[in-house]
Design a protein around this motif. Sequence first.
Motif, PDB file in Angstrom:
ATOM      1  N   ILE A   1      -6.626   5.869 -12.132  1.00 54.57           N
ATOM      2  CA  ILE A   1      -7.666   7.465 -12.418  1.00 54.57           C
ATOM      3  C   ILE A   1      -7.021   7.857 -12.363  1.00 54.57           C
ATOM      4  N   VAL A   2      -5.496   8.274 -12.495  1.00 57.27           N
ATOM      5  CA  VAL A   2      -5.036   9.580 -12.696  1.00 57.27           C
ATOM      6  C   VAL A   2      -3.628   9.075 -13.271  1.00 57.27           C
ATOM      7  N   GLU A   3      -2.705  10.025 -14.235  1.00 59.46           N
ATOM      8  CA  GLU A   3      -1.514   9.965 -14.971  1.00 59.46           C
ATOM      9  C   GLU A   3      -0.544   9.024 -13.906  1.00 59.46           C
ATOM     10  N   LYS A   4       0.327   8.136 -14.684  1.00 61.61           N
ATOM     11  CA  LYS A   4       0.955   7.156 -13.992  1.00 61.61           C
ATOM     12  C   LYS A   4       1.960   8.064 -13.369  1.00 61.61           C
ATOM     13  N   ASP A   5       2.803   8.134 -12.353  1.00 60.50           N
ATOM     14  CA  ASP A   5       3.663   8.315 -11.738  1.00 60.50           C
ATOM     15  C   ASP A   5       4.743   7.707 -10.108  1.00 60.50           C
ATOM     16  N   THR A   6       5.305   7.493 -11.005  1.00 54.10           N
ATOM     17  CA  THR A   6       6.295   6.361  -9.709  1.00 54.10           C
ATOM     18  C   THR A   6       7.047   7.118  -8.331  1.00 54.10           C
ATOM     19  N   ARG A   7       6.938   8.558  -8.639  1.00 59.42           N
ATOM     20  CA  ARG A   7       7.339   9.650  -7.903  1.00 59.42           C
ATOM     21  C   ARG A   7       6.519   9.808  -6.696  1.00 59.42           C
ATOM     22  N   LYS A   8       4.997  10.199  -7.089  1.00 62.07           N
ATOM     23  CA  LYS A   8       3.997  10.554  -6.574  1.00 62.07           C
ATOM     24  C   LYS A   8       3.861   9.293  -5.577  1.00 62.07           C
ATOM     25  N   ALA A   9       3.750   8.081  -6.300  1.00 60.96           N
ATOM     26  CA  ALA A   9       3.079   6.829  -5.965  1.00 60.96           C
ATOM     27  C   ALA A   9       3.990   6.868  -4.238  1.00 60.96           C
ATOM     28  N   ILE A  10       5.572   6.776  -4.838  1.00 60.31           N
ATOM     29  CA  ILE A  10       6.596   6.830  -3.744  1.00 60.31           C
ATOM     30  C   ILE A  10       6.063   7.420  -2.322  1.00 60.31           C
ATOM     31  N   TYR A  11       6.130   8.949  -2.650  1.00 62.32           N
ATOM     32  CA  TYR A  11       5.995   9.831  -2.250  1.00 62.32           C
ATOM     33  C   TYR A  11       4.543   9.636  -1.038  1.00 62.32           C
ATOM     34  N   HIS A  12       3.554   9.069  -2.093  1.00 62.82           N
ATOM     35  CA  HIS A  12       2.290   9.497  -0.724  1.00 62.82           C
ATOM     36  C   HIS A  12       2.701   7.669  -0.106  1.00 62.82           C
ATOM     37  N   ARG A  13       2.948   7.187  -0.378  1.00 60.77           N
ATOM     38  CA  ARG A  13       3.831   5.328  -0.011  1.00 60.77           C
ATOM     39  C   ARG A  13       4.986   5.771   1.841  1.00 60.77           C
ATOM     40  N   GLN A  14       5.224   6.811   1.610  1.00 62.49           N
ATOM     41  CA  GLN A  14       6.258   7.586   2.376  1.00 62.49           C
ATOM     42  C   GLN A  14       5.281   7.878   3.220  1.00 62.49           C
ATOM     43  N   LEU A  15       4.422   8.747   3.249  1.00 65.82           N
ATOM     44  CA  LEU A  15       3.668   9.461   3.998  1.00 65.82           C
ATOM     45  C   LEU A  15       2.631   8.558   4.471  1.00 65.82           C
ATOM     46  N   GLY A  16       2.119   7.954   4.056  1.00 65.52           N
ATOM     47  CA  GLY A  16       1.478   6.857   5.018  1.00 65.52           C
ATOM     48  C   GLY A  16       2.327   6.417   5.549  1.00 65.52           C
ATOM     49  N   ALA A  17       3.102   5.707   5.031  1.00 68.79           N
ATOM     50  CA  ALA A  17       3.463   4.251   6.513  1.00 68.79           C
ATOM     51  C   ALA A  17       4.447   5.634   7.353  1.00 68.79           C
ATOM     52  N   MET A  18       4.654   6.555   6.831  1.00 71.75           N
ATOM     53  CA  MET A  18       5.206   7.108   8.626  1.00 71.75           C
ATOM     54  C   MET A  18       3.657   7.175   9.275  1.00 71.75           C
ATOM     55  N   ALA A  19       3.266   7.061   9.424  1.00 77.30           N
ATOM     56  CA  ALA A  19       1.592   8.134   9.682  1.00 77.30           C
ATOM     57  C   ALA A  19       1.372   6.578   9.947  1.00 77.30           C
ATOM     58  N   GLY A  20       1.230   5.378   9.841  1.00 77.37           N
ATOM     59  CA  GLY A  20       1.379   4.996  10.318  1.00 77.37           C
ATOM     60  C   GLY A  20       0.225   3.625   9.970  1.00 77.37           C
ATOM     61  N   ASN A  21       0.265   3.408   8.539  1.00 79.26           N
ATOM     62  CA  ASN A  21      -0.352   2.890   7.252  1.00 79.26           C
ATOM     63  C   ASN A  21       0.649   1.449   7.227  1.00 79.26           C
ATOM     64  N   VAL A  22       0.139  -0.135   7.582  1.00 79.22           N
ATOM     65  CA  VAL A  22       1.102  -1.378   7.248  1.00 79.22           C
ATOM     66  C   VAL A  22       1.147  -1.404   5.670  1.00 79.22           C
ATOM     67  N   ASP A  23       0.352  -1.192   5.258  1.00 75.33           N
ATOM     68  CA  ASP A  23      -0.200  -1.580   3.726  1.00 75.33           C
ATOM     69  C   ASP A  23       0.927  -0.790   3.330  1.00 75.33           C
ATOM     70  N   ALA A  24       1.355   0.531   3.948  1.00 71.62           N
ATOM     71  CA  ALA A  24       1.876   1.492   2.273  1.00 71.62           C
ATOM     72  C   ALA A  24       3.287   1.017   3.117  1.00 71.62           C
ATOM     73  N   ARG A  25       3.524   0.832   4.198  1.00 69.76           N
ATOM     74  CA  ARG A  25       5.551   0.472   4.616  1.00 69.76           C
ATOM     75  C   ARG A  25       5.061  -0.983   3.994  1.00 69.76           C
ATOM     76  N   TYR A  26       4.290  -1.943   3.707  1.00 71.65           N
ATOM     77  CA  TYR A  26       4.663  -3.291   2.220  1.00 71.65           C
ATOM     78  C   TYR A  26       4.960  -2.230   1.866  1.00 71.65           C
ATOM     79  N   ASP A  27       4.295  -1.964   1.327  1.00 71.72           N
ATOM     80  CA  ASP A  27       4.043  -1.630  -0.654  1.00 71.72           C
ATOM     81  C   ASP A  27       5.925  -1.461  -0.893  1.00 71.72           C
ATOM     82  N   LEU A  28       6.316  -0.204   0.434  1.00 72.61           N
ATOM     83  CA  LEU A  28       7.290   0.443   0.330  1.00 72.61           C
ATOM     84  C   LEU A  28       8.632  -0.966   0.446  1.00 72.61           C
ATOM     85  N   GLY A  29       8.442  -1.644   0.587  1.00 72.43           N
ATOM     86  CA  GLY A  29       9.176  -2.488   0.666  1.00 72.43           C
ATOM     87  C   GLY A  29       9.585  -3.681  -0.225  1.00 72.43           C
TER      88      GLY A  29
END
Length: 353
Positions: free
Chosen positions: A253-281
Amino acid sequence: MSTITTKNADDSKYHCAACGDSDDGGGSLKACSACNLVKYCNRSCQVAHRPAHKKLCKKGLAKHRWCAACGDSNDGGGSLKACTGCNLVKYCNRTCQAAHWPAHKKTCKERVAELFDKKLFKQPPPNEDCPICCLRLPIDLGQSMYQSCCGKNLCLGCVHTHSVAAADTERFECVFCQTEAISSDEEQIERVKKRVEANDARAMVRLGSYHRLGIRGLRQDNAKALELYHKAAKLGNNMAHFKLGAYYQNGDIVEKDTRKAIYHRQLGAMAGNVDARYDLGCDEDNAGNMDRAFKHWMISANGGHDLSMKWVQEGYKRDFVTKDDYAKTIRAHGNSIDEMKSDDRDRAAPWVA
């Protein structure tokens, strides 16, 4: 061999702090880019001298009173400004900072990355508690329910218990605030919008999902969904970060951007989202960074994420995870699971299914 340990030593300008060799003022020695207190012939000398220099280096950094570029001192007057990236060195002005950047760039970026990793790999706080039973909310979103009337997240154990035990006239009321249940999609949208106006990040994610899927009487509107997700993310909502990470990664639903994907996963993981943390792994695993991958999976397993726990078990078998770390992760995972369990939640499970 003489060893120079202070900036004020008579010959410190022209001698290597490790081996004592002199360049006779020829400029071949390079200063420690962190503290600028001593100089070295080469990287090998710097590494060899690190154990002796480490304490002085940190002390010098803590009491920096000279510009890293020109060496001018402010005598503690406070006129020097620290590098906002690493906070390791100080400068008289922007001109000095720009002049010193080529020498400082590598150290600065390494320090910034080190500081970020320290935050990234810190165990985040667990989920909030259900306000009714005061037990930790499940990480499975299907096991909790957002109340658009009061903005509370309630575990389904409490919701189910109330619906069974309450009188017929009360069974559909909110367990927390006793507001009468909605009777139409229009009423639900109205309530959620009021919560959005109150800066409720969870309501923003909920309304964004309605727009994303085109449900509750709303037409599908990806642009509006993204707007609401971004607004919730700015408020620190980890689910908003997780969703944005997935959308930027997939590019649906938005233009693919790996850098932004990692950025939001990192912030989500640091805020406690275990699914975002798993994806970072998984991202680190795909990149061949196994040490970082298992660090992420151990953190999400500690939070009760079952799939991460399976990968940690596999990592132990393949010697990527130490016996001690494996034992600690098993205990933490089990404790998290226990904290999210209750008899009421077990009884509600068939009701949800």
